[in-house]
Write an enzyme that holds these catalytic residues in place. Structure first.
Site, mmCIF file in Angstrom:
data_model
loop_
_atom_site.group_PDB
_atom_site.id
_atom_site.type_symbol
_atom_site.label_atom_id
_atom_site.label_comp_id
_atom_site.label_asym_id
_atom_site.label_seq_id
_atom_site.Cartn_x
_atom_site.Cartn_y
_atom_site.Cartn_z
ATOM 1 N N ASN A 153 -57.164 56.013 14.661
ATOM 2 C CA ASN A 153 -56.810 54.608 14.852
ATOM 3 C C ASN A 153 -56.503 54.047 13.467
ATOM 4 O OD1 ASN A 153 -56.977 51.733 14.920
ATOM 5 N ND2 ASN A 153 -58.035 51.834 16.888
ATOM 6 N N GLU B 155 -53.247 51.902 17.565
ATOM 7 C CA GLU B 155 -53.160 50.571 16.952
ATOM 8 C C GLU B 155 -52.170 50.566 15.789
ATOM 9 O OE1 GLU B 155 -56.203 47.151 16.969
ATOM 10 O OE2 GLU B 155 -57.388 48.929 16.534
ATOM 11 N N ASP C 74 -58.596 56.714 20.490
ATOM 12 C CA ASP C 74 -59.668 55.730 20.406
ATOM 13 C C ASP C 74 -59.999 55.328 21.831
ATOM 14 O OD1 ASP C 74 -61.324 53.566 20.131
ATOM 15 O OD2 ASP C 74 -59.929 52.354 18.951
ATOM 16 N N ASN D 147 -62.732 53.723 22.762
ATOM 17 C CA ASN D 147 -63.596 52.545 22.845
ATOM 18 C C ASN D 147 -64.764 52.801 23.798
ATOM 19 O OD1 ASN D 147 -62.850 50.332 21.081
ATOM 20 N ND2 ASN D 147 -60.905 50.265 22.193
ATOM 21 N N ASP E 229 -63.977 57.657 18.778
ATOM 22 C CA ASP E 229 -62.698 58.361 18.725
ATOM 23 C C ASP E 229 -62.941 59.814 19.129
ATOM 24 O OD1 ASP E 229 -60.873 56.279 17.098
ATOM 25 O OD2 ASP E 229 -62.905 56.294 16.276
ATOM 26 N N ASP F 51 -60.810 50.764 9.817
ATOM 27 C CA ASP F 51 -62.227 50.827 10.159
ATOM 28 C C ASP F 51 -62.563 52.092 10.947
ATOM 29 O OD1 ASP F 51 -60.698 49.774 12.211
ATOM 30 O OD2 ASP F 51 -61.885 47.956 12.458
ATOM 31 N N HIS F 52 -61.550 52.886 11.275
ATOM 32 C CA HIS F 52 -61.718 54.198 11.905
ATOM 33 C C HIS F 52 -61.332 55.289 10.907
ATOM 34 C CE1 HIS F 52 -61.662 52.710 16.248
ATOM 35 N NE2 HIS F 52 -61.171 51.669 15.592
#
Length: 265
Positions: A7, A34, A151, A153, A222, A251-252
């Site tokens: 991501n 993203e 990802d 989530n 992930d 942030d990933h």
């Protein structure tokens, strides 16, 4: 062969990090989520200059998925089947020819679903997961190596987050979410990271807030989910944690599976 998911949290903002990682690590196939870019705005030339083919399913400002590959894809599916009214760009799938036959790889950006009491967002997440399971089940009938990378989530288990109590009411950790993820496993898909390691504190995401990275307050959301034909070829996995410490990081971080598709079982 190295197959990765990442991501990127805005491909234009992270293009320098992406180019550096591609150059240093040289993965064969990369699934991005993203990208936050329409197709024509994706920095295609910069990636192609590194020897990659680029396939995107973009959307202005948010969402968006892509597959970068050293192999040229023979067929590409954009959008998750099952709901023609869904306009969010969250799924792209590509087929590649490999020495042992065919390899199918998908890049997935599963809905977040928060706040979990929202009358639209969480039901959309669960409905999307149901569509994914139905599509994945149909793909299993092809008996091909299939990698559903992305990802999700979803925090699958309590040991996949730094503090389960902090996530009890979060859409990423609700029982219904985890049950929907287990449905994939029950169909026959293997969580690549957990197939190669039972270590705790294996995280792929650290929030930008509250010093999460510095405190290692992360979560594992992930995933590389493998069909039996892909799981049989899995050699190793890695979580590229060092990338989170780079300048202007996502942030990933990338999650990588290494596969042997050349030798006979």
């Amino acid at each position: 062969m190295k197959i990765a998911t990442w991501n990127i949290n805005g491909v234009k903002a992270r293009i320098d990090s992406l180019r550096q990682w591609l150059s240093d690590f040289s993965p064969d196939i990369v699934c991005l989520q993203e990208i936050k870019s329409v197709d024509e705005g994706f920095p295609r030339l910069e990636i192609e200059a590194l020897g990659y083919n680029v396939e995107t399913h973009g959307q202005k400002g948010f969402n968006g998925v892509a597959i970068l590959s050293k192999l040229k894809p023979e067929d590409v599916l954009r959008g998750l089947p099952g709901d023609e009214t869904d306009e969010q760009s969250r799924y792209i799938e590509a087929v590649f020819s490999i020495p042992s036959g065919v390899l199918r790889v998908a890049s997935i950006y599963l809905p977040n679903g928060n706040p979990s009491d929202d009358p639209v967002k969480y039901p959309y997440k669960l409905a999307w997961m149901d569509r994914l399971a139905r599509h994945a089940q149909a793909r299993l009938l092809l008996e091909e190596p299939l990698v559903l990378a992305g990802d999700y989530n979803v925090i699958p288990e309590p040991h996949d987050c730094f503090d389960p109590a902090a996530w009890v009411n979060d859409a990423l950790f609700l029982p219904q979410t985890r049950a929907a993820f287990r449905r994939l496993e029950n169909l026959g898909f293997t969580d690549a990271v957990r197939a190669t390691s039972d270590q705790t504190k294996l995280y792929t995401f650290w929030d930008y807030q509250a010093g999460a990275w510095q405190k290692n307050n992360g979560i594992r959301i992930d995933h590389l989910m493998l069909s039996p034909e892909a799981a049989d070829r899995l050699v190793a996995t890695s979580i590229e944690k060092q990338v989170r410490a780079w300048e202007k990081p996502s942030d990933h971080v990338p999650v990588v599976g290494t596969f042997d598709f050349d030798s006979r079982l």
